[in-house]
Design a protein around this motif. Structure first.
Motif, short mmCIF file in Angstrom:
data_model
loop_
_atom_site.label_atom_id
_atom_site.label_comp_id
_atom_site.label_asym_id
_atom_site.label_seq_id
_atom_site.Cartn_x
_atom_site.Cartn_y
_atom_site.Cartn_z
N LYS A 174 55.01 56.94 37.58
CA LYS A 174 55.62 56.69 36.28
C LYS A 174 57.02 56.10 36.35
O LYS A 174 57.43 55.37 35.44
CB LYS A 174 55.66 58.00 35.48
N ALA A 175 57.79 56.43 37.38
CA ALA A 175 59.16 55.93 37.46
C ALA A 175 59.16 54.43 37.73
O ALA A 175 58.27 53.93 38.43
CB ALA A 175 59.94 56.66 38.55
N PRO A 176 60.13 53.70 37.19
CA PRO A 176 60.22 52.26 37.48
C PRO A 176 60.32 52.01 38.99
O PRO A 176 61.21 52.54 39.65
CB PRO A 176 61.49 51.83 36.75
N MET A 177 59.38 51.25 39.53
CA MET A 177 59.33 50.90 40.94
C MET A 177 59.34 52.15 41.84
O MET A 177 59.89 52.15 42.93
CB MET A 177 60.49 49.97 41.31
N GLY A 178 58.68 53.19 41.36
CA GLY A 178 58.63 54.44 42.12
C GLY A 178 57.89 54.30 43.44
O GLY A 178 58.30 54.85 44.46
N LYS A 179 56.78 53.55 43.44
CA LYS A 179 56.02 53.36 44.67
C LYS A 179 56.85 52.63 45.72
O LYS A 179 56.83 52.97 46.91
CB LYS A 179 54.74 52.58 44.39
N GLU A 180 57.57 51.60 45.27
CA GLU A 180 58.39 50.83 46.20
C GLU A 180 59.48 51.71 46.81
O GLU A 180 59.76 51.64 48.02
CB GLU A 180 59.02 49.64 45.49
N ALA A 181 60.08 52.56 45.99
CA ALA A 181 61.15 53.43 46.47
C ALA A 181 60.62 54.44 47.48
O ALA A 181 61.24 54.69 48.53
CB ALA A 181 61.81 54.15 45.30
N MET A 182 59.45 55.03 47.20
CA MET A 182 58.88 56.01 48.12
C MET A 182 58.46 55.35 49.43
O MET A 182 58.58 55.93 50.50
CB MET A 182 57.68 56.69 47.46
N GLY A 183 57.95 54.12 49.35
CA GLY A 183 57.61 53.40 50.57
C GLY A 183 58.82 53.14 51.43
O GLY A 183 58.76 53.24 52.66
N ALA A 184 59.95 52.82 50.78
CA ALA A 184 61.19 52.60 51.53
C ALA A 184 61.68 53.89 52.18
O ALA A 184 62.23 53.87 53.28
CB ALA A 184 62.26 52.04 50.60
N LEU A 185 61.47 55.02 51.51
CA LEU A 185 61.87 56.30 52.09
C LEU A 185 61.07 56.59 53.35
O LEU A 185 61.61 57.09 54.34
CB LEU A 185 61.68 57.42 51.06
N ALA A 186 59.77 56.28 53.31
CA ALA A 186 58.95 56.47 54.51
C ALA A 186 59.44 55.58 55.64
O ALA A 186 59.50 56.00 56.80
CB ALA A 186 57.49 56.15 54.19
N GLY A 187 59.82 54.34 55.32
CA GLY A 187 60.37 53.45 56.34
C GLY A 187 61.67 53.97 56.91
O GLY A 187 61.94 53.84 58.12
N THR A 188 62.47 54.60 56.07
CA THR A 188 63.73 55.20 56.53
C THR A 188 63.46 56.31 57.55
O THR A 188 64.17 56.44 58.54
CB THR A 188 64.51 55.77 55.34
N ALA A 189 62.43 57.12 57.28
CA ALA A 189 62.10 58.21 58.20
C ALA A 189 61.74 57.68 59.58
O ALA A 189 62.14 58.26 60.60
CB ALA A 189 60.94 59.03 57.63
N ILE A 190 61.02 56.57 59.63
CA ILE A 190 60.68 55.97 60.92
C ILE A 190 61.92 55.43 61.62
O ILE A 190 62.13 55.64 62.82
CB ILE A 190 59.64 54.84 60.74
#
Length: 338
Positions: free
Chosen positions: A23-39
Motif C-alpha cells: 500500500k505504501a508509495p513505492m513500498g516494494k522498491e524500498a523493501m527490495g533496496a533494504l534487502a540489497g543493503t543487508a547483502i
C-alpha cells in the motif's frame, strides 16, 4: 507463553510489512533496496570480518568487513532513494549524513527522502536545485534517523528480541514454525532478508532463518521439477532466488507456499539440533544463509547442518508436491453432477 508471544509478534510484523509493501508509495522498491543493503553490509561483514579476518587472519579483508558492517544505515539511506528513482546525488547526501546510524533508521530516512526529494527538485530553480537540495536533505535525513532510533528500539527490535527469546526457550517449536514462516516469506513478494534485518534477528533465531532459507531452496527445486513449473532454468533460478520466478509463484501459491513451509520448517529443526547461531541479521536467503553461519559456528557443525538441510528440503519438496498431486488428482476424478 514466550513461544506464543514470539510467533504472534512475528505475524504482526509480517502484517505491517505486507501493508507497507503493498500500500505504501513505492513500498516494494524500498523493501527490495533494504534487502540489497543487508547483502552489501551484513553479509560482507559476516564473511570478511569473522571468516576471512578472525578465522583466516587476513587483516585487510577484516577491515573490509568491519567497514561494511558499520555503514548499514548509510547504505540503506542511499540505496532506498535510488531504488525509488531519486537523483543519485540526493540519495548519497541523505546517506552521508548518517554516521553511526543503524539500518532501520537509515531505511526510514532514505524512504522519506525518496518521497520528498523529487518534489523538492521540482520547486527549486534548475541552476541551484542540486546545491540547495543537498543542504536541505542532509540535515533532514539525519533528523529523521535520530528521531526514529528510539521508536525502532521500542518496537521492531523489541519484537526481534522476543522472537530470539522464544527461540531459545522453545527451540523445537520455534525452529519449525519460524523456519517455515521465514521460507514462505522468502518466496513471497516480501523479503525475508529485509524482515530479519528490520527485526535485528541474531543468535539461534537468525541461525534458524539462515538454514531454513537454504533448506527451502531444495524444496522449491524438487517441487518445480515434479510439477513441471517451467524448465530446468526455472528450477535453478527458483532455488537461487525465488523472487525471479514470481510469475510462477503467484500462479501456483498454494503448493509452493505449503512446500516452502515444510522445507523451511525441517531446515529450522536441523538448525536447532546443531545449535546453529548467526549474528548477521538480514542474511535469510539461500546463498547468504549458507555462508553467514560459518562466521559464528564450527565449520563441521555448519557443513553437517547444510548437508542434512538439503535432505530436509528435498523431503519437504517431495511431501508438498505429493500432497498437491494427490489433491488435484482427486478433484479431477470427482464425478461431475449435471
Amino acid at each position: 507463553m514466550e513461544t506464543i508471544i514470539g510467533l504472534s509478534l512475528l505475524v504482526f510484523a509480517l502484517s505491517l510489512f505486507s501493508i507497507f509493501s503493498l500500500k505504501a508509495p513505492m513500498g516494494k522498491e524500498a523493501m527490495g533496496a533494504l534487502a540489497g543493503t543487508a547483502i552489501a553490509t551484513f553479509l560482507v561483514e559476516a564473511v570478511h570480518n569473522y571468516i576471512s579476518g578472525d578465522l583466516f587472519g587476513i587483516g585487510f579483508l577484516q577491515e573490509v568487513g568491519v567497514s561494511a558492517g558499520s555503514l548499514s544505515g548509510t547504505i540503506a539511506a542511499i540505496l532506498v532513494p535510488i531504488k525509488m528513482g531519486v537523483n543519485p546525488i540526493f540519495a548519497v547526501v541523505s546517506g552521508a549524513a548518517l554516521l553511526e546510524i543503524g539500518i532501520i533508521p537509515g531505511f526510514v530516512a532514505g524512504y522519506l527522502v525518496g518521497l520528498i526529494a523529487p518534489k523538492l527538485e521540482e520547486k527549486l530553480p534548475s541552476g541551484v536545485s542540486t546545491i540547495i537540495g543537498a543542504l536541505v536533505l542532509a540535515p533532514f535525513s539525519r533528523l529523521v534517523a535520530v528521531v526514529t532510533v528510539p521508536v525502532v528500539d521500542a518496537t521492531l527490535l523489541n519484537i526481534g528480541d522476543m522472537i530470539v527469546i522464544a527461540s531459545e526457550q522453545s527451540p523445537i517449536i520455534m525452529g519449525f514454525f519460524l523456519g517455515g514462516i521465514i521460507k514462505v516469506i522468502c518466496s513471497s513478494p516480501l523479503s525475508s532478508m529485509a524482515l530479519t534485518a528490520m527485526l535485528g534477528l541474531q543468535g539461534l533465531a537468525m541461525g534458524i532463518a539462515s538454514i531454513a532459507s537454504f533448506s527451502g531452496a531444495f524444496a522449491n527445486g524438487i517441487l518445480f521439477k515434479r510439477l513441471k513449473f517451467g524448465d530446468n532454468s526455472n528450477v535453478v533460478a527458483v532455488m537461487l532466488e525465488p523472487l525471479t520466478q514470481a510469475h510462477i509463484i503467484t500462479t501456483h501459491p498454494i503448493p509452493i507456499y505449503l512446500t516452502n513451509f515444510l522445507g523451511g520448517g525441517f531446515g529450522g529443526l536441523i538448525a536447532v539440533y546443531f545449535g546453529i547461531v548467526s549474528n548477521a541479521p538480514g542474511t535469510a536467503s539461500p546463498i547468504p544463509g549458507m555462508l553467514a553461519p560459518f562466521a559464528f559456528n564450527a565449520p563441521v557443525s555448519v557443513i553437517s547442518a547444510l548437508v542434512l538441510a538439503v535432505g530436509g528440503g528435498l523431503l519437504g519438496g517431495y511431501i508438498g508436491s505429493t500432497v498437491y498431486l494427490l489433491a488435484t488428482r482427486r478433484v479431477s476424478l470427482k464425478p461431475k453432477i449435471n
